[in-house]
Scaffold this motif. Structure first.
Motif, PDB file in Angstrom:
ATOM      1  N   ALA B  85       8.848 -40.058 -23.364  1.00 37.74           N
ATOM      2  CA  ALA B  85       7.510 -39.515 -23.079  1.00 37.74           C
ATOM      3  C   ALA B  85       6.806 -39.024 -24.349  1.00 37.74           C
ATOM      4  O   ALA B  85       5.613 -39.284 -24.539  1.00 37.74           O
ATOM      5  N   LEU B  86       7.540 -38.321 -25.221  1.00 36.60           N
ATOM      6  CA  LEU B  86       6.907 -37.703 -26.392  1.00 36.60           C
ATOM      7  C   LEU B  86       6.536 -38.733 -27.455  1.00 36.60           C
ATOM      8  O   LEU B  86       5.914 -38.394 -28.455  1.00 36.60           O
ATOM      9  N   TYR B  87       6.938 -39.988 -27.251  1.00 36.61           N
ATOM     10  CA  TYR B  87       6.631 -41.069 -28.199  1.00 36.61           C
ATOM     11  C   TYR B  87       5.590 -42.037 -27.643  1.00 36.61           C
ATOM     12  O   TYR B  87       5.253 -43.020 -28.286  1.00 36.61           O
ATOM     13  N   THR B 102      16.904 -35.686 -23.414  1.00 42.21           N
ATOM     14  CA  THR B 102      17.521 -36.854 -24.043  1.00 42.21           C
ATOM     15  C   THR B 102      18.953 -36.522 -24.447  1.00 42.21           C
ATOM     16  O   THR B 102      19.251 -35.424 -24.901  1.00 42.21           O
ATOM     17  N   THR B 134      14.930 -44.683 -33.457  1.00 44.65           N
ATOM     18  CA  THR B 134      14.956 -44.580 -34.922  1.00 44.65           C
ATOM     19  C   THR B 134      15.185 -43.140 -35.389  1.00 44.65           C
ATOM     20  O   THR B 134      15.711 -42.910 -36.470  1.00 44.65           O
ATOM     21  N   ASP B 135      14.777 -42.163 -34.571  1.00 45.67           N
ATOM     22  CA  ASP B 135      14.986 -40.759 -34.937  1.00 45.67           C
ATOM     23  C   ASP B 135      16.447 -40.340 -34.819  1.00 45.67           C
ATOM     24  O   ASP B 135      16.810 -39.233 -35.213  1.00 45.67           O
ATOM     25  N   PHE B 136      17.286 -41.201 -34.259  1.00 45.29           N
ATOM     26  CA  PHE B 136      18.716 -40.873 -34.120  1.00 45.29           C
ATOM     27  C   PHE B 136      19.579 -41.680 -35.075  1.00 45.29           C
ATOM     28  O   PHE B 136      20.782 -41.774 -34.906  1.00 45.29           O
TER      29      PHE B 136
END
Lengths: 311, 188
Positions: B85-87, B102, B134-136
């Motif tokens: 949602a935040l992306y 998440t 990608t943030d992980f």
């Protein structure tokens, strides 16, 4: 439709629960190696702080950055404080620059409501006089529920300078909205003259309240109050209303000790008490960022109309 | 797509009325089993494979694929969940609320991430998921498994593993649930 967060009363029980539920998402985001999401890209927030604040402003600043929002710091000269006209000019100037949200702290109660009339931006109350500090109440609710589960049926003692405390006002409303029983504890001189309409009990004896408390919430004893001779001496206050190791011994095993900061170690809280595992001040600060992210996202990103009660 | 978004926003804001069944429960089980075999084949086993289900419809599908994989290969790959949602690129255009926290159990760097979702439509949810992943970490590869590909892509995104290709009209709605897959309309 513009959303605001001005008081716990306006947010209402459903709104509180919405914020708390969403905060879990931002606790996870904050724990990542890269604690940043693009949710509020292109939004601009302005800080309008007419009173000193380090932790609240830093907490909001961190929350905004983790949501990829831009921030503007409007340094306010103390000369313009309390001049209605210049406050309005300031707000209109900031608004004209195209901000989406104004986070305001002011020494006078009610200022955020006036500001709301002068701008199309969302307004967040970061503390107005002795009146309200809603994000503090939300992060306190979140911290308690994280440790103890639902607040419903819990007993919270709020101890100290109730009279001058916006934290006390917001927290009483938030805790009781979620079903907790609240007892205010302090000497008569530090309680408001009238507690009509406050949904809580009052006590002047901390030792009588401690054994049944699930949470002891200590307020900062403000040195400036000494001049008003509201308490005989800090030492005497500490003996009557400070959280000592002795009093900790009378607490239930699960009970928490909380403080909104900044702490006066040795006055309202003994130094060794502040370092106990049950003293959750560090959790409060950490959760503060996540809860403020939830508030900012709800107001500026979600497109969800906040439930509003009691307006 | 998240349940709450589905309730609140067009074209999903309303009540789903099923017109006909596309896949039965046993059809879907067979499709999941085939997808599991295809994942193993494409990756020469399950080394470094991580399944990530998209909130909310992809979560149980990812778990179902994982248990088929465990049955076939004898090992179960890690399974995570992600809420995109935040992306999303439509924040501010319609109500967008995260649905659940998440949970990515491992660092995704050098892993093969298989995103799992129920329906592939415009591709925008997957675009958001690629940013979120990608943030992980930096995966060696990202692959996409969906139960239904209903077409109407708005971005250059294609699935690697598909339960069923289903030509649809934009006005139609597809509902994937544990009992099967239905096509129908949303009654506003």
């Amino acid at each position: 439709m513009t959303n605001h967060l001005l008081s716990i009363e306006e947010l209402g029980a459903d709104g509180i629960r919405e914020v708390l539920q969403l905060s879990h998402t931002f606790v996870e985001v904050s724990a990542r190696a890269i604690p940043r999401v693009p949710a509020l890209r292109g939004k601009t927030l302005a800080w309008l702080f007419y009173e000193d604040s380090t932790r609240t402003r830093l907490s909001f600043e961190t929350a905004a950055k983790r949501l990829s929002a831009d921030t503007m710091n409007f340094s306010v000269g103390s000369s313009s404080v309390n001049k209605g006209e210049s406050l309005r000019d300031t707000v209109e100037t900031i608004s004209a620059m195209g901000v989406d949200c104004i986070v305001v702290r002011h020494g006078s109660s009610g200022v955020p409501w006036r500001i709301r009339e002068w701008t199309d931006a969302s307004v967040i109350n970061a503390g107005d006089g002795w009146h309200q500090h809603p994000t503090q109440a939300l992060l306190d609710c979140f911290t308690i529920e994280q440790r103890l589960g639902p607040l419903d049926g819990r007993h919270v003692a709020i101890v100290g300078d109730i009279k001058h405390s916006r934290v006390a006002r917001s927290n009483v409303e938030a805790f009781t909205a979620l079903g907790a029983d609240v007892t205010l504890v302090g000497p008569r001189t530090l309680l408001p003259p009238s507690l009509d309409g406050w949904p809580c009990k009052v006590s002047h004896d901390l030792d009588a309240v401690v054994p049944s408390a699930d949470v002891v919430y200590l307020l900062r004893m403000q040195n400036e109050r000494m001049n008003e001779a509201l308490v005989p001496s800090m030492r005497e206050y500490s003996m009557g209303y400070g959280m000592t190791m002795e009093r900790v011994g009378a607490l239930a095993d699960h009970a928490l000790v909380m403080h909104p900061g900044p702490m006066n170690r040795g006055v309202e809280i003994a130094p060794e008490v502040a370092d106990l595992d049950r003293a959750v001040m560090v959790d409060q600060v950490r959760n503060g960022v996540a809860v403020r992210m939830a508030v900012l996202y709800l107001l500026l990103g979600s497109g969800v109309e906040l439930p509003v009660e009691g307006v | 797509m998240a349940e709450r978004e589905r309730r609140m926003s067009p074209p999903f804001g309303g009540v789903f009325l099923a017109r006909s069944e596309v896949l039965s429960e046993s059809d879907m089980t067979r499709a999941l089993r085939r997808i599991a075999h295809e994942i193993i084949e494409a990756n020469h086993g399950l080394d470094d494979v991580v399944l990530v289900g998209l909130q909310t419809g992809g979560i149980w599908l990812a778990e179902a694929v994982a248990s088929h994989l465990a049955e076939i290969e004898g090992v179960q790959p890690p399974v995570g969940t992600i809420d995109v949602a935040l992306y999303r690129d439509d924040i501010g255009l319609r109500p967008v609320m995260p649905e659940a926290v998440t949970h990515i159990p491992v660092d995704l760097t050098n892993k093969v991430v298989v995103l799992v979702d129920d329906v592939l439509f415009t591709g925008r949810t997957i675009r958001a998921a690629l940013d979120a992943v990608t943030d992980f970490g930096r995966p060696r590869a990202v692959q996409l498994a969906v139960m239904i590909d209903r077409g109407h892509r708005e971005l250059p995104i294609r699935p690697d593993f598909v339960g069923k290709n289903l030509p649809t009209k934009r006005s139609e709605a597809v509902d994937v649930h544990r009992g099967g897959v239905d096509i129908g309309e949303v009654q506003k």
